[in-house]
Write a protein that holds these residues in place. Sequence first.
Motif, PDB file in Angstrom:
ATOM      1  N   MET A   1       0.845  -1.179   0.000  1.00  0.00           N
ATOM      2  CA  MET A   1       0.000   0.000   0.000  1.00  0.00           C
ATOM      3  C   MET A   1       0.886   1.235   0.000  1.00  0.00           C
ATOM      4  SD  MET A   1      -2.889  -1.013   2.790  1.00  0.00           S
ATOM      5  CE  MET A   1      -1.688  -1.521   4.003  1.00  0.00           C
ATOM      6  N   ARG A   2       0.478   2.243  -0.732  1.00  0.00           N
ATOM      7  CA  ARG A   2       1.254   3.477  -0.786  1.00  0.00           C
ATOM      8  C   ARG A   2       0.287   4.646  -0.858  1.00  0.00           C
ATOM      9  NH1 ARG A   2       6.608   4.330  -1.342  1.00  0.00           N
ATOM     10  NH2 ARG A   2       7.209   6.195  -2.411  1.00  0.00           N
ATOM     11  N   ALA A   3       0.502   5.627  -0.024  1.00  0.00           N
ATOM     12  CA  ALA A   3      -0.377   6.789   0.002  1.00  0.00           C
ATOM     13  C   ALA A   3       0.045   7.777  -1.076  1.00  0.00           C
ATOM     14  CB  ALA A   3      -0.308   7.467   1.370  1.00  0.00           C
ATOM     15  N   ALA A   4      -0.869   8.617  -1.448  1.00  0.00           N
ATOM     16  CA  ALA A   4      -0.580   9.627  -2.457  1.00  0.00           C
ATOM     17  C   ALA A   4       0.553  10.539  -2.005  1.00  0.00           C
ATOM     18  CB  ALA A   4      -1.834  10.438  -2.758  1.00  0.00           C
ATOM     19  N   ARG A   5       0.622  10.813  -0.715  1.00  0.00           N
ATOM     20  CA  ARG A   5       1.663  11.690  -0.185  1.00  0.00           C
ATOM     21  C   ARG A   5       2.757  10.900   0.507  1.00  0.00           C
ATOM     22  NH1 ARG A   5      -2.742  13.788   2.133  1.00  0.00           N
ATOM     23  NH2 ARG A   5      -1.835  13.295   4.117  1.00  0.00           N
ATOM     24  N   ASP A   6       2.794   9.600   0.333  1.00  0.00           N
ATOM     25  CA  ASP A   6       3.810   8.763   0.948  1.00  0.00           C
ATOM     26  C   ASP A   6       3.786   8.827   2.464  1.00  0.00           C
ATOM     27  OD1 ASP A   6       4.698   8.013  -1.559  1.00  0.00           O
ATOM     28  OD2 ASP A   6       6.174   9.620  -1.641  1.00  0.00           O
ATOM     29  N   ASP A   7       2.618   8.666   3.073  1.00  0.00           N
ATOM     30  CA  ASP A   7       2.521   8.612   4.526  1.00  0.00           C
ATOM     31  C   ASP A   7       2.965   7.221   4.951  1.00  0.00           C
ATOM     32  OD1 ASP A   7       1.358  11.040   4.185  1.00  0.00           O
ATOM     33  OD2 ASP A   7      -0.670  10.380   4.615  1.00  0.00           O
ATOM     34  N   HIS A   8       4.005   7.139   5.756  1.00  0.00           N
ATOM     35  CA  HIS A   8       4.548   5.849   6.158  1.00  0.00           C
ATOM     36  C   HIS A   8       4.832   5.819   7.650  1.00  0.00           C
ATOM     37  CE1 HIS A   8       5.209   4.270   2.151  1.00  0.00           C
ATOM     38  NE2 HIS A   8       5.650   5.455   1.821  1.00  0.00           N
ATOM     39  N   GLN A  54      12.506   6.643  18.804  1.00  0.00           N
ATOM     40  CA  GLN A  54      11.329   5.868  19.185  1.00  0.00           C
ATOM     41  C   GLN A  54      10.449   5.686  17.963  1.00  0.00           C
ATOM     42  OE1 GLN A  54       9.469   8.515  22.050  1.00  0.00           O
ATOM     43  NE2 GLN A  54       7.892   9.052  20.576  1.00  0.00           N
ATOM     44  N   VAL A  55       9.619   4.678  18.009  1.00  0.00           N
ATOM     45  CA  VAL A  55       8.669   4.425  16.932  1.00  0.00           C
ATOM     46  C   VAL A  55       7.279   4.393  17.529  1.00  0.00           C
ATOM     47  CG1 VAL A  55      10.271   3.191  15.454  1.00  0.00           C
ATOM     48  CG2 VAL A  55       9.030   1.922  17.195  1.00  0.00           C
ATOM     49  N   PRO A  56       6.232   4.595  16.782  1.00  0.00           N
ATOM     50  CA  PRO A  56       6.235   4.727  15.335  1.00  0.00           C
ATOM     51  C   PRO A  56       6.680   6.111  14.879  1.00  0.00           C
ATOM     52  CG  PRO A  56       4.005   4.952  16.152  1.00  0.00           C
ATOM     53  CD  PRO A  56       4.874   4.620  17.335  1.00  0.00           C
ATOM     54  N   VAL A  57       7.181   6.174  13.673  1.00  0.00           N
ATOM     55  CA  VAL A  57       7.512   7.434  13.012  1.00  0.00           C
ATOM     56  C   VAL A  57       6.611   7.523  11.790  1.00  0.00           C
ATOM     57  CG1 VAL A  57       9.278   8.703  11.740  1.00  0.00           C
ATOM     58  CG2 VAL A  57       9.902   7.434  13.801  1.00  0.00           C
ATOM     59  N   VAL A  58       5.946   8.642  11.622  1.00  0.00           N
ATOM     60  CA  VAL A  58       5.107   8.869  10.449  1.00  0.00           C
ATOM     61  C   VAL A  58       5.824   9.895   9.584  1.00  0.00           C
ATOM     62  CG1 VAL A  58       2.881   9.695   9.589  1.00  0.00           C
ATOM     63  CG2 VAL A  58       2.982   8.352  11.712  1.00  0.00           C
ATOM     64  N   GLU A  62       8.827  14.233   2.186  1.00  0.00           N
ATOM     65  CA  GLU A  62      10.190  14.192   2.709  1.00  0.00           C
ATOM     66  C   GLU A  62      10.418  15.184   3.846  1.00  0.00           C
ATOM     67  OE1 GLU A  62      12.969  12.281   2.013  1.00  0.00           O
ATOM     68  OE2 GLU A  62      11.519  11.022   0.983  1.00  0.00           O
ATOM     69  N   CYS A  63       9.628  16.250   3.884  1.00  0.00           N
ATOM     70  CA  CYS A  63       9.929  17.337   4.809  1.00  0.00           C
ATOM     71  C   CYS A  63       9.068  17.340   6.073  1.00  0.00           C
ATOM     72  CB  CYS A  63       9.822  18.673   4.091  1.00  0.00           C
ATOM     73  SG  CYS A  63       8.182  18.978   3.414  1.00  0.00           S
ATOM     74  N   ARG A  64       8.064  16.481   6.162  1.00  0.00           N
ATOM     75  CA  ARG A  64       7.192  16.460   7.340  1.00  0.00           C
ATOM     76  C   ARG A  64       7.209  15.074   7.955  1.00  0.00           C
ATOM     77  NH1 ARG A  64       1.744  17.958   4.938  1.00  0.00           N
ATOM     78  NH2 ARG A  64       1.046  17.200   6.953  1.00  0.00           N
ATOM     79  N   HIS A  65       7.485  15.028   9.248  1.00  0.00           N
ATOM     80  CA  HIS A  65       7.529  13.754   9.942  1.00  0.00           C
ATOM     81  C   HIS A  65       7.332  13.991  11.425  1.00  0.00           C
ATOM     82  CE1 HIS A  65      11.667  15.140  10.588  1.00  0.00           C
ATOM     83  NE2 HIS A  65      11.714  15.294   9.271  1.00  0.00           N
TER      84      HIS A  65
END
Length: 78
Positions: A1-8, A54-58, A62-65
């Motif tokens: 699965m892959r989001a349009a904005r690459d939310d991972h 720590q996780v989770p990391v969203v 590339e510039c927002r996390h």
Amino acid sequence: MRAARDDHPLRQTPLRQFDATNRALDQAGIRYGVIDLTGEAKAMDYVQSLGYRQVPVVVIEECRHRAGSQPGKIATLR
């Protein structure tokens, strides 16, 4: 699965915070992909280069996390 904005949300082994983040993404109708950091040295290096320990990391683009379980903020990702 892959989001349009690459939310991972990135993860290591099952965690309650990870599960809560995934539930919030599901409830918000946001498509996402999961990268398990356990066997992904490059992904782990990337997360650490962002300053996270720590996780989770969203990661949104590339510039927002952000790290940690923050289900209340998931709706703002739309």
